[in-house]
Design an enzyme around this catalytic site. Structure first.
Site, short mmCIF file in Angstrom:
data_model
loop_
_atom_site.label_atom_id
_atom_site.label_comp_id
_atom_site.label_asym_id
_atom_site.label_seq_id
_atom_site.Cartn_x
_atom_site.Cartn_y
_atom_site.Cartn_z
N SER A 90 42.87 30.56 46.37
CA SER A 90 42.96 29.62 45.03
C SER A 90 43.75 28.43 45.51
CB SER A 90 43.42 30.55 43.74
OG SER A 90 43.72 29.83 42.84
N LYS B 166 45.95 34.84 45.32
CA LYS B 166 44.91 35.09 45.59
C LYS B 166 44.08 34.69 47.69
CE LYS B 166 42.55 36.31 42.50
NZ LYS B 166 41.56 35.54 41.43
N GLU C 59 29.85 36.13 46.71
CA GLU C 59 29.44 35.54 45.18
C GLU C 59 28.70 34.56 45.44
OE1 GLU C 59 33.46 35.75 42.82
OE2 GLU C 59 34.11 34.89 44.59
#
Ligand code: ARG
Length: 462
Positions: free
Chosen positions: A276, A282, A289
């Site tokens: 991130s 993260k 996804e």
């Protein structure tokens, strides 16, 4: 000048050309057009329409044009509407007068349909190869998983323990059906439209069967109108690939869920995860996804073309040029997704301890307890009622299920073995079910299926 300029009194408007031209996206059909054009030239020779020296000149010019395109030195002209007109224009420049014979007995309508079939054939073979690669990875991971197990879910609620191998192969079998569908699509598309002309064939003695054979196609068209207006092969390929996309999406969704801290079943390899820009802690499952996200795009491509085709009268209509971008996009995105998902799956770590801890929750053996009673002549409905009542009591009175089972007149101490980790799973015996013996057999069948499909694919690739 365009190839059809002589009919017009004024040159085409620039904006008309900008709207109708397909060159920007159909350039990738160049090698297929060259291959089909060479077969067409040979067909004209077989039919006695071209002399051998003319054939040589045309084939040389086509090959040179192909090389220029491949090397990126081909100079496009503003009047080149699409790759087919660009190639013919260049052949005429190189071969001189004989170049004007190339388009004998041919229309762009059968030409485009042929080139697109060849391209689709090549891409379907590529996709099938990538799907098989992914299946091999699933097979390897399943073999490595041994007797590790995790909760199987229905409604995303824990249902029964299943072997991790069984779970992985479930995705593998879906992909096996995909591969089978790709072969079906390949068989149906492998028919040559060349010779159909604009729509009705020709008065010249063409040789469409020989042309089809040169293109390694099973046969020629049966009906010239159908040959130039049929885009079923595009739709079918886009459906097959969209369904592969849906399968990747479902795998992606599970990876997203299983890699959350809440589940903690999967840890992604750093090379296949993203970070991130703001949150330093993260590690994100972007590949999974996007596999999920791209499926929407593939479905859109399919539905868009179906809508384009639905109102078209026979035979060719320019609307059909709209088949290419969605088809190309579908292939481009699906091949990227297949490779990325293979990378993700071959490198991720399965936290089998966490999986098993989750699967060892006593609720997951409820049906096994009921079946234990069935084996002792209790009707299943009654057994279900007894176990359901025990589960409810355990929740309401905060008493461990094991205690209630031990104390229950229908069960007693002997039934407690069912609550030991992995026991219920080992007792499962249905063929195709999630018990260890059934899964071992399934693994064998899956690997022989992969081998058969690889051989089928090799026959298409040669
Ligand atoms: N670029 C066009 C296509 O992809 C070629 C066919 C044009 N044919 C015609 N009759 N205008 O469909």
């Amino acid at each position: 000048m365009t190839l059809w300029g002589s009919r017009m009194t004024s040159p085409p408007a620039e904006d008309m050309m900008a709207f109708t031209a397909s060159l920007s996206f159909d350039k990738r059909l160049a090698p297929c057009d060259i291959e089909a054009s060479i077969a067409h030239v040979h067909g004209l020779a077989k039919a006695g329409i071209l002399q051998m020296d003319e054939v040589d000149q045309l084939v040389d010019a086509l090959r040179r044009t192909g090389d220029e395109l491949a090397e990126g030195v081909f100079e496009f002209h503003p009047a080149d509407e699409d790759i087919h007109t660009a190639i013919e224009r260049r052949v005429r420049e190189i071969a001189g007068d004989v170049g004007a014979k190339l388009h004998t007995g041919r229309s762009r309508n059968d030409q485009v349909a042929t080139a697109l079939r060849l391209y689709t054939r090549e891409q379907l073979i590529l996709v099938a190869g990538l799907v098989i690669e992914l299946q091999r990875t699933l097979q390897r991971r399943a073999a490595e998983a041994g007797h590790a197990y995790l909760p199987g879910y229905t409604h995303l609620q824990r249902a029964q323990p299943v072997l991790l191998a069984h779970h992985l192969l479930a995705h593998g079998w879906a992909l096996a059906r995909d591969v089978d569908r790709l072969f079906g699509a390949l068989e149906r598309l492998n028919s040559s439209p060349l010779g159909a002309g604009a729509l009705a064939g020709s008065s010249l003695p063409l040789a469409p069967d020989e042309v089809a054979a040169e293109l390694s196609m099973t046969n020629r068209f049966e009906n010239s109108l159908d040959a130039v207006s049929d885009r079923d092969f595009v739709v079918e390929s886009m459906f097959d690939v969209a369904l592969i996309g849906v399968h990747l999406s479902r795998m992606g969704e599970e990876i997203v869920i299983f890699s959350t801290e809440e589940f903690g079943f999967i840890r992604l390899d750093d090379a296949w995860a993203t970070g991130s820009s703001m949150l330093p802690q993260k590690k994100n499952p972007d590949v999974a996804e996007l596999a999920r996200g791209k499926a929407g795009r593939l479905i859109g491509n399919l539905v868009g073309l179906l809508a384009t085709l639905k109102g078209l009268p026979l035979a060719y209509n320019r609307d059909m040029q709209e088949d290419k971008e969605p088809l190309f996009d579908t292939f481009d995105q699906a091949t990227l997704a297949l490779v990325a998902m293979e990378g993700l799956l071959s490198t991720c770590v399965f936290d089998t301890e966490r999986m098993q801890a989750a699967a060892d929750a006593p609720g997951l053996v409820a049906v096994d307890l009921a079946e234990w009673l069935v084996a002792r002549q209790v009707p299943f409905r009654d057994a279900h009622g007894i176990v359901g009542a025990i589960v409810r009591e355990s929740i309401e009175r905060h008493v461990p299920i094991a205690e209630l089972i031990e104390a229950h007149p229908a069960f007693g101490e002997e039934a407690l073995t069912l609550l030991e980790p992995g026991t219920a799973l080992r007792r499962r015996r249905t063929p195709g079910g999630s018990g260890p013996e059934a899964v071992a057999l399934q693994m064998q069948r899956f690997s022989s299926r992969i081998e058969t499909d690889s051989e089928r694919l090799a026959a298409w690739s040669s």
